[in-house]
Design an enzyme around this catalytic site. Structure first.
Site, short mmCIF file in Angstrom:
data_model
loop_
_atom_site.label_atom_id
_atom_site.label_comp_id
_atom_site.label_asym_id
_atom_site.label_seq_id
_atom_site.Cartn_x
_atom_site.Cartn_y
_atom_site.Cartn_z
N GLU A 233 0.83 -1.20 0.00
CA GLU A 233 0.00 0.00 0.00
C GLU A 233 0.87 1.26 0.00
OE1 GLU A 233 -2.77 -0.83 3.25
OE2 GLU A 233 -4.02 -1.93 1.85
N ASP A 312 -8.07 -9.31 3.39
CA ASP A 312 -7.76 -8.25 4.33
C ASP A 312 -8.85 -8.17 5.41
OD1 ASP A 312 -6.84 -6.01 5.57
OD2 ASP A 312 -7.30 -4.60 3.97
N GLU A 340 -12.46 -3.16 11.91
CA GLU A 340 -12.53 -2.34 10.70
C GLU A 340 -13.68 -2.77 9.79
OE1 GLU A 340 -8.91 -2.31 8.45
OE2 GLU A 340 -9.78 -1.09 6.85
C1 GCU Z 1 -6.11 -2.45 5.81
C2 GCU Z 1 -6.42 -1.15 6.49
C3 GCU Z 1 -5.27 -0.20 6.49
C4 GCU Z 1 -4.01 -0.90 6.97
C5 GCU Z 1 -3.78 -2.16 6.17
C6 GCU Z 1 -2.62 -3.00 6.67
O1 GCU Z 1 -6.05 -2.28 4.43
O2 GCU Z 1 -7.52 -0.54 5.86
O3 GCU Z 1 -5.61 0.88 7.33
O4 GCU Z 1 -2.92 -0.07 6.89
O5 GCU Z 1 -4.90 -2.99 6.24
O6 GCU Z 1 -2.88 -4.01 7.32
O7 GCU Z 1 -1.48 -2.67 6.42
#
Ligand code: GCU
Length: 605
Positions: A233, A312, A340
């Site tokens: 990400e 996820d 979440e």
């Molecule tokens: C999810 C979450 C993020 C987090 C990511 C992770 O996508 O929405 O906020 O950073 O997981 O586990 O790295």
């Protein structure tokens, strides 16, 4: 102290405690329990409780005696017999990962602000911090990561001289309860400190991390190590330099090794810039594709942290196939206590059932650790929703003994926390045990995830992620829904060992709760109970709302037995949950009705 009840009796932790053995003695004294303690350092976390003519005795390692004392006290408080016998944790590393930022905010946090940070600095609320360390030790958690894996630039300073003295102070306070600290670090940090590259094979980069490690351990000799989110990400990582994740992790591992430190390296690596038109790339395959071939290449102080499912933290996912390979690599499974995608500590969702299903698929000895994204914060009950405490409690217990009965754990938590008995105890326990399935029914039955509102992830948005770059598509059209992940489709299924391939391959025998995760099926597909797929989608959502209302009715009967403030918080959230459930039902059912044109047999739309 003005907090709501939790499973430990309220008490101010004295500043004078110095070691877990002292903490154990203090816990016993608090509750007027006489027990001899015998510390045998070689026993580590393990302990043995015996009962003899001279009374009971807890023999254990430094931390073992503390865990033994808690176990003994739990049993006494709920009237169970003395837990005689030897016990050792299933996993040596029982980690809680905070996604806390230095400004005091918490990423995906639903329990108030950070316990650790406030306004760019460390919290000074020592009574609360000590109470937190005590809380964690009572369920055997022994590592806590302080800061968000998405390391903000200012959080890099946690491992500089600006903050290291404060990390040291906190580490000392937590060590009294046998809890070691970990910090999330940014892979590209050398770039911010004058090194022209962060390439793991570059000598200057290696030297920089070695020096950094020496500095860190001069201040905080007990630090557990680093948690790292790399190439994930948009976080920096070794791929930027054409290096593998083994090369990336080993860079840090070699720097920490002389000090006994570890690297917990996350495997949440996937293409977050996918073209939704591309039907060949299948995000659940990514962790395996990025890591499985690297088995045996990691330093022995690296622990790979893998999410429990391949996506996820959705409402329901099969076990991540990566957990079932890499026999020569130390692995930790990551779960998400912070809710979440599972109700955000407004809707009830007790998680142990999910972990039990995954543990059932994990051969013994597969894991060296478990990690959970924390669900705690400054909220008066620690977890926003008072009943969300159960997930933290159950996680700690699961890390000692996977597959202990969900019902027993839930009852124990309810008895310890609210001293409930009889019908109210049964009512609360039953509601919590059913909460996951109810939530699943009104949000995402049959293994279909990702119909959530993008960004904050609460509430329905069936097309919210359909044309995005995140790789999370259900591909519903007017004929069919779901993704074919068998060898006829994306081939994800082939990442599993043969027994699991066989379980999931055929829609006729695939567990229905995961049907649309593995298969793409037409709306008229006949389910095993004779109903069509579309009718099951309608029915499940309707039932989910109905069952939520029933659960609310049951919870209302607890108004006289729960502390008033607790009941009020719970009830406010219950009302929001009902609204949320109705919204999910109506949006999802109408979405499928408009798309497919198939009427609900019972004409409820
Ligand atoms: C999810 C979450 C993020 C987090 C990511 C992770 O996508 O929405 O906020 O950073 O997981 O586990 O790295």
């Amino acid at each position: 102290m003005n907090w709501e009840p939790c499973w430990l009796p309220a008490a101010d932790v004295p500043e004078t405690l110095r070691s877990p053995a002292q903490a154990a003695r203090w816990e016993l004294e608090q509750q007027n329990v006489e027990s001899a303690l015998s510390v045998q350092p070689q026993l580590g976390d393990a302990y043995e409780i015996t009962d003899g003519p001279e009374g009971c005795r807890i023999m254990g390692g430094e931390t073992g005696v503390l865990y033994g004392a808690h176990r003994l006290l739990f049993n006494r408080r709920v009237g169970l017999p003395l837990p005689v016998g030897m016990r050792a944790p299933a996993y040596p590393f029982r980690m809680l990962d905070h996604w806390d930022n230095l400004d005091g905010s918490v990423e995906r946090g639903y329990a108030g602000k950070s316990l650790f940070f406030d306004n760019g600095d460390f919290s000074k609320d020592w009574p609360r911090l000590r109470a937190y360390a005590r809380l964690l030790s009572s369920v055997g958690i022994n590592v806590v990561c302080l800061n968000n894996i998405n390391v903000q630039p200012c959080a890099q300073e946690l491992i500089t001289e600006r903050f290291l003295p404060k990390v040291a102070e906190l580490a000392e306070a937590f060590s009294v309860f046998g809890v070691r600290l970990m910090v999330s670090v940014d892979f590209s940090m050398p770039l911010s400190y004058g090194v022209p590259t962060a390439d793991p094979l570059d000598d200057r980069v290696q030297a920089w991390w070695r020096e950094r490690a020496a500095l860190i351990y001069r201040y905080v000799p007990s630090l557990f190590g680093f948690l790292v989110k790399a190439d994930s990400e948009n976080r920096p990582g070794p791929y930027a330099y054409g290096r593998s994740h083994a090369q990336g992790a080993n860079l840090l591992a070699r720097a920490l090794k002389p000090f006994g430190g570890r690297v917990v390296w996350r495997c949440f690596v996937y293409n977050c810039l996918q073209d939704w038109r591309d039907t060949h790339t299948d995000r659940p395959m990514a962790a395996y594709e990025n890591f499985a071939d690297l088995d045996g290449q990691f330093e022995d102080n690296v622990l790979l942290q893998m999410k429990h499912g391949p996506f996820d933290f959705q409402v329901r996912e099969p076990i991540s196939p990566l957990l079932l390979v890499m026999p020569h690599t130390a692995k930790a499974m990551e779960v998400q206590l912070t809710q979440e995608y599972t109700g955000q500590q407004i809707d009830l969702y007790a998680m142990q059932g999910m972990w039990d299903e995954i543990s059932a698929d994990l051969p013994r000895g597969t894991l060296s650790g478990v990690a959970a994204v924390a669900n705690t914060g400054l909220s008066r009950c620690w977890t926003g929703h008072p009943f969300a405490q159960l997930n933290l409690f159950a996680f700690g217990l699961m890390a000692w003994q996977p597959m202990s009965s969900f019902k027993t754990v839930t009852r124990l938590w309810a008895q310890l926390t609210y001293s409930l008995q009889g019908v109210p105890l049964q009512t609360l326990t039953d509601s919590l045990l059913l909460s996951r399935e109810i939530y699943e029914k009104y949000t995402a039955p049959l293994g279909l995830g990702w119909m959530v509102n993008p960004g904050h992830h609460y509430g329905p948005s069936p097309m919210g992620y359909e044309y995005s770059a995140w790789g999370t598509y259900h591909r519903a059209d007017r004929e069919a829904v779901g993704v074919d992940r068998t060898e006829r489709g994306t081939g994800y299924l082939l990442q599993y060992p043969p027994a699991l391939q066989a379980r999931y391959r055929d829609p006729a025998t695939c567990p229905e709760k995961l049907l649309l995760f593995f298969h793409r099926l037409p709306y008229g597909y006949r389910m095993r109970d004779g109903r069509t797929l579309i009718q099951r989608i309608y029915d499940n959502h309707m039932e989910g709302v109905w069952e939520t209302r029933q659960m609310a009715d049951k919870i209302q009967t607890l108004s006289a037995v729960l502390p008033e403030e607790v009941y009020q918080t719970v009830w406010e959230r219950m009302e929001k949950q009902i609204t949320n459930a109705c919204e999910w039902r109506d949006v999802i059912c109408n979405f499928f009705y408009r798309l497919s044109g198939v009427r609900d047999e019972k004409d409820r739309l």
